[in-house]
Design a protein around this motif. Structure first.
Motif, PDB file in Angstrom:
ATOM      1  N   GLU A   1       0.822  -1.211   0.000  1.00  0.00           N
ATOM      2  CA  GLU A   1       0.000   0.000   0.000  1.00  0.00           C
ATOM      3  C   GLU A   1       0.852   1.257   0.000  1.00  0.00           C
ATOM      4  O   GLU A   1       1.944   1.275   0.552  1.00  0.00           O
ATOM      5  CB  GLU A   1      -0.835   0.069   1.280  1.00  0.00           C
ATOM      6  CG  GLU A   1      -2.100  -0.708   1.286  1.00  0.00           C
ATOM      7  CD  GLU A   1      -2.864  -0.463   2.562  1.00  0.00           C
ATOM      8  OE1 GLU A   1      -4.051  -0.169   2.463  1.00  0.00           O
ATOM      9  OE2 GLU A   1      -2.268  -0.574   3.656  1.00  0.00           O
TER      10      GLU A   1
ATOM     11  N   THR B   1       0.047   5.819  -0.047  1.00  0.00           N
ATOM     12  CA  THR B   1      -0.971   6.854   0.034  1.00  0.00           C
ATOM     13  C   THR B   1      -0.739   7.848  -1.093  1.00  0.00           C
ATOM     14  O   THR B   1       0.377   8.330  -1.278  1.00  0.00           O
ATOM     15  CB  THR B   1      -0.910   7.564   1.396  1.00  0.00           C
ATOM     16  OG1 THR B   1      -1.016   6.574   2.428  1.00  0.00           O
ATOM     17  CG2 THR B   1      -2.037   8.559   1.547  1.00  0.00           C
TER      18      THR B   1
ATOM     19  N   LEU C   1      -5.857   5.574  -0.800  1.00  0.00           N
ATOM     20  CA  LEU C   1      -4.930   4.452  -0.769  1.00  0.00           C
ATOM     21  C   LEU C   1      -4.713   3.991  -2.205  1.00  0.00           C
ATOM     22  O   LEU C   1      -5.626   4.002  -3.018  1.00  0.00           O
ATOM     23  CB  LEU C   1      -5.475   3.315   0.079  1.00  0.00           C
ATOM     24  CG  LEU C   1      -5.558   3.604   1.566  1.00  0.00           C
ATOM     25  CD1 LEU C   1      -6.098   2.385   2.305  1.00  0.00           C
ATOM     26  CD2 LEU C   1      -4.218   3.997   2.130  1.00  0.00           C
TER      27      LEU C   1
ATOM     28  N   THR D   1      -1.551   2.005  -5.100  1.00  0.00           N
ATOM     29  CA  THR D   1      -0.354   1.192  -5.304  1.00  0.00           C
ATOM     30  C   THR D   1       0.604   2.013  -6.157  1.00  0.00           C
ATOM     31  O   THR D   1       0.197   2.979  -6.812  1.00  0.00           O
ATOM     32  CB  THR D   1      -0.679  -0.119  -6.038  1.00  0.00           C
ATOM     33  OG1 THR D   1      -1.154   0.200  -7.344  1.00  0.00           O
ATOM     34  CG2 THR D   1      -1.689  -0.952  -5.277  1.00  0.00           C
TER      35      THR D   1
ATOM     36  N   ALA E   1      -0.301   3.328   4.839  1.00  0.00           N
ATOM     37  CA  ALA E   1      -1.507   4.150   4.768  1.00  0.00           C
ATOM     38  C   ALA E   1      -1.353   5.313   5.737  1.00  0.00           C
ATOM     39  O   ALA E   1      -1.097   5.114   6.921  1.00  0.00           O
ATOM     40  CB  ALA E   1      -2.732   3.319   5.119  1.00  0.00           C
TER      41      ALA E   1
ATOM     42  N   SER F   1       2.984  -0.991   5.488  1.00  0.00           N
ATOM     43  CA  SER F   1       2.766  -2.141   4.600  1.00  0.00           C
ATOM     44  C   SER F   1       4.066  -2.752   4.151  1.00  0.00           C
ATOM     45  O   SER F   1       5.077  -2.207   4.030  1.00  0.00           O
ATOM     46  CB  SER F   1       1.953  -1.735   3.382  1.00  0.00           C
ATOM     47  OG  SER F   1       2.547  -0.696   2.657  1.00  0.00           O
TER      48      SER F   1
END
Length: 88
Positions: free
Chosen positions: A10, A12, A25, A27, A74, A88
């Motif tokens: 993940e 942000t 959120l 990728t 995140a 993550s």
């Protein structure tokens, strides 16, 4: 961002560098797709023109209007470590 074992990490995504309330959120692959889109491409070409013309003030102001990705987790409420909700 995809690791070697296939996990998606993940990150942000902020609409701009200083608009921390407009986030999603995402990728890394999605962020790259956004950056390569026509709307962002036009902004980047304009920024390059500012640099070539020696207009560094316009360049500095304009680059802060580009989308920003904070990889590795995140975030909520800002880009600093204290705003990390989930790593993550």
């Amino acid at each position: 961002m995809t690791e070697q074992n296939g996990q998606v990490v993940e990150c942000t995504l902020y609409a701009t560098a200083f608009n921390v309330s407009d986030l999603a959120l995402s990728t890394l692959d999605r962020y790259i797709g956004i950056v390569q889109s026509d709307s962002v491409k036009e902004k980047v070409l304009l920024l390059r023109a500012y640099l070539a013309a020696g207009e560094s003030d316009k360049f500095e102001a304009g680059k802060k209007q580009l989308p920003l990705c904070v990889a590795g987790g995140a975030m909520k409420g800002g880009r600093k470590l204290e705003h990390l909700m989930r790593y993550s």
